[in-house]
Design an enzyme around this catalytic site. Structure first.
Site, PDB file in Angstrom:
ATOM      1  N   CYS A   1       0.865  -1.178   0.000  1.00 41.98           N
ATOM      2  CA  CYS A   1       0.000   0.000   0.000  1.00 41.98           C
ATOM      3  C   CYS A   1       0.906   1.233   0.000  1.00 41.98           C
ATOM      4  O   CYS A   1       1.626   1.489   0.961  1.00 41.98           O
ATOM      5  CB  CYS A   1      -0.877  -0.060   1.254  1.00 41.98           C
ATOM      6  SG  CYS A   1      -2.069   1.259   1.328  1.00 41.98           S
TER       7      CYS A   1
ATOM      8  N   CYS B   1      -2.946  14.699   2.997  1.00 42.93           N
ATOM      9  CA  CYS B   1      -3.929  14.794   1.924  1.00 42.93           C
ATOM     10  C   CYS B   1      -4.785  16.020   2.183  1.00 42.93           C
ATOM     11  O   CYS B   1      -5.189  16.266   3.315  1.00 42.93           O
ATOM     12  CB  CYS B   1      -4.797  13.546   1.863  1.00 42.93           C
ATOM     13  SG  CYS B   1      -5.998  13.610   0.506  1.00 42.93           S
TER      14      CYS B   1
ATOM     15  N   CYS C   1     -10.982   9.780   7.690  1.00 42.39           N
ATOM     16  CA  CYS C   1      -9.636   9.358   7.284  1.00 42.39           C
ATOM     17  C   CYS C   1      -8.576  10.068   8.104  1.00 42.39           C
ATOM     18  O   CYS C   1      -8.551  11.301   8.164  1.00 42.39           O
ATOM     19  CB  CYS C   1      -9.444   9.659   5.796  1.00 42.39           C
ATOM     20  SG  CYS C   1      -7.758   9.386   5.227  1.00 42.39           S
TER      21      CYS C   1
HETATM   22  N1  SAH Z   1      -7.071   9.162  -1.554  1.00 50.04           N
HETATM   23  C1  SAH Z   1      -7.411   7.940  -2.170  1.00 50.04           C
HETATM   24  C2  SAH Z   1      -6.499   6.801  -1.805  1.00 50.04           C
HETATM   25  C3  SAH Z   1      -6.038   6.686  -0.382  1.00 50.04           C
HETATM   26  S1  SAH Z   1      -7.225   6.217   0.812  1.00 50.04           S
HETATM   27  C4  SAH Z   1      -8.861   7.587  -1.872  1.00 50.04           C
HETATM   28  O1  SAH Z   1      -9.467   8.222  -1.030  1.00 50.04           O
HETATM   29  O2  SAH Z   1      -9.377   6.696  -2.533  1.00 50.04           O
HETATM   30  C5  SAH Z   1      -7.490   4.488   0.477  1.00 50.04           C
HETATM   31  C6  SAH Z   1      -8.834   3.974   0.954  1.00 50.04           C
HETATM   32  O3  SAH Z   1      -8.913   3.926   2.378  1.00 50.04           O
HETATM   33  C7  SAH Z   1      -9.976   4.852   0.497  1.00 50.04           C
HETATM   34  O4  SAH Z   1     -11.043   4.096   0.007  1.00 50.04           O
HETATM   35  C8  SAH Z   1     -10.348   5.527   1.788  1.00 50.04           C
HETATM   36  O5  SAH Z   1     -11.653   6.026   1.732  1.00 50.04           O
HETATM   37  C9  SAH Z   1     -10.161   4.438   2.798  1.00 50.04           C
HETATM   38  N2  SAH Z   1     -10.115   4.917   4.168  1.00 50.04           N
HETATM   39  C10 SAH Z   1      -9.720   6.124   4.615  1.00 50.04           C
HETATM   40  N3  SAH Z   1      -9.824   6.192   5.960  1.00 50.04           N
HETATM   41  C11 SAH Z   1     -10.283   5.012   6.388  1.00 50.04           C
HETATM   42  C12 SAH Z   1     -10.561   4.461   7.679  1.00 50.04           C
HETATM   43  N4  SAH Z   1     -10.355   5.161   8.782  1.00 50.04           N
HETATM   44  N5  SAH Z   1     -11.015   3.187   7.735  1.00 50.04           N
HETATM   45  C13 SAH Z   1     -11.178   2.458   6.608  1.00 50.04           C
HETATM   46  N6  SAH Z   1     -10.915   2.911   5.376  1.00 50.04           N
HETATM   47  C14 SAH Z   1     -10.480   4.181   5.248  1.00 50.04           C
HETATM   48 FE1  SF4 Z   2      -7.409  11.928   1.138  1.00 49.51          FE
HETATM   49 FE2  SF4 Z   2      -8.020  10.178   3.033  1.00 49.51          FE
HETATM   50 FE3  SF4 Z   2      -9.947  11.259   1.534  1.00 49.51          FE
HETATM   51 FE4  SF4 Z   2      -8.247   9.480   0.427  1.00 49.51          FE
HETATM   52  S1  SF4 Z   2      -9.706   9.076   2.072  1.00 49.51           S
HETATM   53  S2  SF4 Z   2      -8.921  11.456  -0.436  1.00 49.51           S
HETATM   54  S3  SF4 Z   2      -6.361   9.982   1.566  1.00 49.51           S
HETATM   55  S4  SF4 Z   2      -8.615  12.364   2.961  1.00 49.51           S
END
Ligand code: SAH
Ligand code: SF4
Length: 369
Positions: free
Chosen positions: A105, A112, A119
């Site tokens: 990963c 971000c 997140c």
């Molecule tokens: N920014 C991109 C990729 C990074 S996040 C995106 O948002 O797709 C990768 C995945 O993890 C995304 O689907 C995101 O929504 C998820 N994710 C973020 N925070 C999370 C959390 N606390 N628990 C589970 N999944 C989460």
């Molecule tokens: Fe950014 Fe986290 Fe949203 Fe992905 S899930 S776009 S890393 S803030």
């Protein structure tokens, strides 16, 4: 001439750099092979390069990686690396072994800027984009560390670490090209996945620029809820996003977009919401339900297993290919959405947050069904 970090160059840029040293383009392939396939970074050991080229390379270039400042191994075989960048920021990379594959990963940004409410990375704020070398460097480091331990290998890469990869477009595309290149990591295009929260113009461009798999972070079946969970939805709402997903892979290619849907108790996990989701998924696709991974100060909790399974069954009954993602590496904070790194937020968001003690708008916490 200043020294160039060869890790920052995609194959075409490497050819250009070599031509500036009066060297033929095929040397680029040899150098890529030494660095990425064989893990060699000492020019003197690159024995099929002429002595004079090695001297030129040493004079005009370097090969520099982020430094490993912390390596943590989970009981389930997951590894997490905290990598320190030359400017003092840190990012995180996670390796997750499964029976028949090993998934890395990879992060694309320091922090971000998109501020999804569930997140950890988003809540920490944003500092800067990663360079191509800092992205592919994560793969290089993981490959070398795993080689040392000898029992696992990177077979898959997901751009699901810190950051929104489509907001750091060129370095991400260049790094993914190296992941796929037989002279470098030789991964199959089905085994490299870019995950986006839905940056539509960049998704349109990605279609022609890279053949990798696509995952889209959906998380809600309506604009009202998605606006709160994924604020980018206000700019690129569902009625625009869904057609782009539908048409992403050419008809007849058999490839489909995967939708990610984080399961937040009482927020987006009701049966009614599952049925709403069915109504917007009108084309072949796959759904990955991700049990929410908690992090300090979050107000969300994970949906329980029975709720997740009920939600999944509604999708399955409607003919939608739905899976629940196993959560791994939780004991080292290495699970999805738990990556935080160490960096100075440039948005001021984190500070505001700690002051108010509120991580998400109040309205979300009171919402149900
Ligand atoms: N920014 C991109 C990729 C990074 S996040 C995106 O948002 O797709 C990768 C995945 O993890 C995304 O689907 C995101 O929504 C998820 N994710 C973020 N925070 C999370 C959390 N606390 N628990 C589970 N999944 C989460
Ligand atoms: Fe950014 Fe986290 Fe949203 Fe992905 S899930 S776009 S890393 S803030």
């Amino acid at each position: 001439m200043t020294q160039v970090n060869l890790l920052d160059l995609g194959i075409e840029e490497l050819k250009k750099f070599l031509s500036s040293l009066d060297e033929p383009p095929y040397r680029a392939q040899q150098i890529i092979q030494w660095i990425h396939q064989r893990g060699v970074t000492d020019f003197d050991l690159m024995t099929n390069l002429s002595k004079s080229l090695r001297v030129k390379l040493a004079a005009h270039s370097t090969i520099e990686f982020p430094a490993i400042s912390l390596e943590r191994a989970s009981q389930d075989g997951t590894y997490k690396w905290l990598l320190r960048l030359p400017d003092g920021n840190s990012i995180e990379t996670v390796f997750i072994p499964e029976r028949d594959r090993g998934t890395l990963c990879v992060s694309s940004q320091v922090g971000c800027g998109l501020n999804c409410s569930f997140c950890s990375t988003g809540k920490e704020g944003f500092n800067r984009n990663l360079s191509l070398g800092e992205i592919i460097g994560q793969v290089w480091i993981a490959a070398r560390q795993l080689e040392k331990y000898g029992n696992a290998k990177v077979t898959n890469v997901v751009m699901m670490g810190m950051g929104e990869p489509l907001l750091n477009y060129d370095p991400v595309i260049g790094a993914m090209a190296l992941m796929l290149d037989d002279l470098a990591y030789g991964l199959s295009k089905y085994r490299v996945t870019l995950s986006t929260s839905g940056v539509i113009p960049a998704m349109e461009k990605l279609k022609t620029d890279s053949p990798v798999a696509l995952a889209v972070s959906l998380h809600a079946p309506t604009n009202e809820l998605r606006n709160e969970l994924v604020p980018l939805n206000k700019r690129y709402p569902l009625e625009q996003l869904m057609p782009v997903c539908k048409n992403f892979f050419p008809v007849g290619s058999k490839r489909v977009v995967t939708f990610e849907y984080v399961m937040l108790a009482g927020i987006n996990d009701s049966e009614a919401q599952a049925r709403q989701l069915v109504r917007i998924l009108t084309f072949p696709c796959k759904v990955n339900l991700i049990p929410f991974n908690p992090f300090p100060n979050t107000q969300y909790t994970r949906s329980d297993d029975a709720t997740i399974e009920r939600f999944r069954q509604i999708l399955l009954a409607a003919g939608i290919n739905a899976w629940t993602r196993k959560t791994r590496g939780g004991d080292i904070d290495g699970a999805c959405g738990q990556l935080a790194g160490e960096f100075k937020d440039k948005t001021g968001r984190n500070e505001r947050w700690l002051k108010t003690g509120r991580l998400v708008p109040k309205s979300i916490n009171s919402r149900r069904g």
